[in-house]
Design an enzyme around this catalytic site. Structure first.
Site, PDB file in Angstrom:
ATOM      1  N   CYS A  38       2.579   4.419   1.341  1.00  0.00           N
ATOM      2  CA  CYS A  38       1.148   4.237   1.459  1.00  0.00           C
ATOM      3  C   CYS A  38       0.649   2.890   0.936  1.00  0.00           C
ATOM      4  CB  CYS A  38       0.423   5.399   0.803  1.00  0.00           C
ATOM      5  SG  CYS A  38      -1.183   5.695   1.555  1.00  0.00           S
TER       6      CYS A  38
ATOM      7  N   HIS B 153       3.068  10.971   1.629  1.00  0.00           N
ATOM      8  CA  HIS B 153       3.144  11.363   0.214  1.00  0.00           C
ATOM      9  C   HIS B 153       3.667  12.800   0.148  1.00  0.00           C
ATOM     10  CE1 HIS B 153       0.541   8.144  -1.395  1.00  0.00           C
ATOM     11  NE2 HIS B 153      -0.276   8.351  -0.405  1.00  0.00           N
TER      12      HIS B 153
ATOM     13  N   ARG C  14     -11.494   8.349   5.880  1.00  0.00           N
ATOM     14  CA  ARG C  14     -10.109   8.470   5.398  1.00  0.00           C
ATOM     15  C   ARG C  14      -9.326   9.420   6.303  1.00  0.00           C
ATOM     16  NH1 ARG C  14      -9.374   6.001   0.787  1.00  0.00           N
ATOM     17  NH2 ARG C  14      -7.286   6.853   0.536  1.00  0.00           N
TER      18      ARG C  14
HETATM   19  N1  GLN Z   1      -5.758   2.454  -0.806  1.00  0.00           N
HETATM   20  C1  GLN Z   1      -5.030   2.585   0.403  1.00  0.00           C
HETATM   21  C2  GLN Z   1      -5.835   3.257   1.497  1.00  0.00           C
HETATM   22  O1  GLN Z   1      -6.753   3.865   1.241  1.00  0.00           O
HETATM   23  C3  GLN Z   1      -3.756   3.376   0.152  1.00  0.00           C
HETATM   24  C4  GLN Z   1      -4.028   4.780  -0.276  1.00  0.00           C
HETATM   25  C5  GLN Z   1      -2.804   5.505  -0.803  1.00  0.00           C
HETATM   26  O2  GLN Z   1      -1.836   4.926  -1.328  1.00  0.00           O
HETATM   27  N2  GLN Z   1      -2.837   6.833  -0.698  1.00  0.00           N
HETATM   28  O3  GLN Z   1      -5.493   3.188   2.621  1.00  0.00           O
END
Ligand code: GLN
Length: 245
Positions: free
Chosen positions: A93, A191, A127
């Site tokens: 990520c 993840h 998101r």
């Molecule tokens: N901050 C990055 C995003 O929002 C990565 C997020 C994360 O590592 N879960 O895309």
């Protein structure tokens, strides 16, 4: 064999128990008589060139990425050399995004990456959150995990993804692919942590690291009942609800 792991920014880039991936690698190595030697490589630390078989970097919010991005670019030379020399990498990520050319975050700030992977990332407003299932045709396997990212990652023409999205958003919610792989470098949004529910990939990474260490790459098969069950549960969740805002 001793497998030397370089854990980049364990104090900043470690969300969704990404640190658990190291625990899985350590246990699966131990069960085959190998030993994981984990070194933390943080802000201001030197990258011990040629001394690391597997680099690992986890995920993080935009704020944490901003705290390490400039330090990471200062490590570009030794990291690119390490990849050229066959060291393996797993980046998750936020760490994955910083292995590309840049990450433009939600505020519009552009964080430089090291350009090890042929891609760039631009954050969107919504998101992309949920369970994910991938078809990794290069390995004849599926991969299951959990994603939560604002970033939309665009692969360069001809770049190899980690997998085709069966369920979930993946790199950008439209291209139908997830992650990126180049040489022994693997980047993903998955993840979970990723490796407990994808033991085949944990062993693949151990094999790559052992190859770099000059050791035997064959690994005895483990029963993995619980791991396969975890994969099946995660895959079913992805199929039932992955990839919907
Ligand atoms: N901050 C990055 C995003 O929002 C990565 C997020 C994360 O590592 N879960 O895309």
């Amino acid at each position: 064999m001793k497998i030397r792991v370089g854990h980049l920014y364990p104090d900043y880039l470690n969300i969704y128990a990404d640190r658990g991936n190291i625990a899985v690698l350590a246990e699966r190595a131990r069960l085959r008589g190998h030993e994981l030697d984990v070194r933390s490589i943080g802000v201001g630390d030197r990258v011990p060139a040629g001394e690391i078989d597997l680099f690992y970097v986890g995920g993080g919010q935009d704020r944490e990425q901003a705290l390490v991005a400039h330090d990471l670019t200062g490590k570009t030379g030794p990291l690119l050399d390490a990849a050229e020399e066959g060291a393996a990498f797993l980046a998750v990520c936020g760490g994955y995004q910083l292995l590309g050319r840049f990450y433009r975050d939600v505020s519009g700030a552009e964080l430089p990456g090291i350009g090890l992977l042929p891609l760039h990332t631009i954050a969107g407003q919504r998101r992309m959150i949920g369970d994910v299932l991938l078809d990794c045709t290069w390995a004849g396997r599926t991969m299951a995990g959990f994603e939560n990212h604002a970033g939309r990652t665009i692969l360069d023409e001809g770049a190899e993804p980690l997998g085709r999205v069966v369920a979930g958003f993946g790199n950008d919610g439209v291209s139908g692919v997830e992650g990126c792989r180049r040489q022994r470098v693997y980047g993903t949004y998955l993840h979970g942590p990723l490796l407990p529910r994808n033991p085949w990939f944990a062993d693949h990474l151990l094999g790559e690291a052992l190859a770099h260490a000059g050791g035997p790459t064959e690994l005895a098969t483990l029963p993995d009942e619980l791991e396969h069950e975890a994969h099946a549960v995660s895959a079913a969740r992805a199929r039932s609800r992955g990839g919907r805002f």
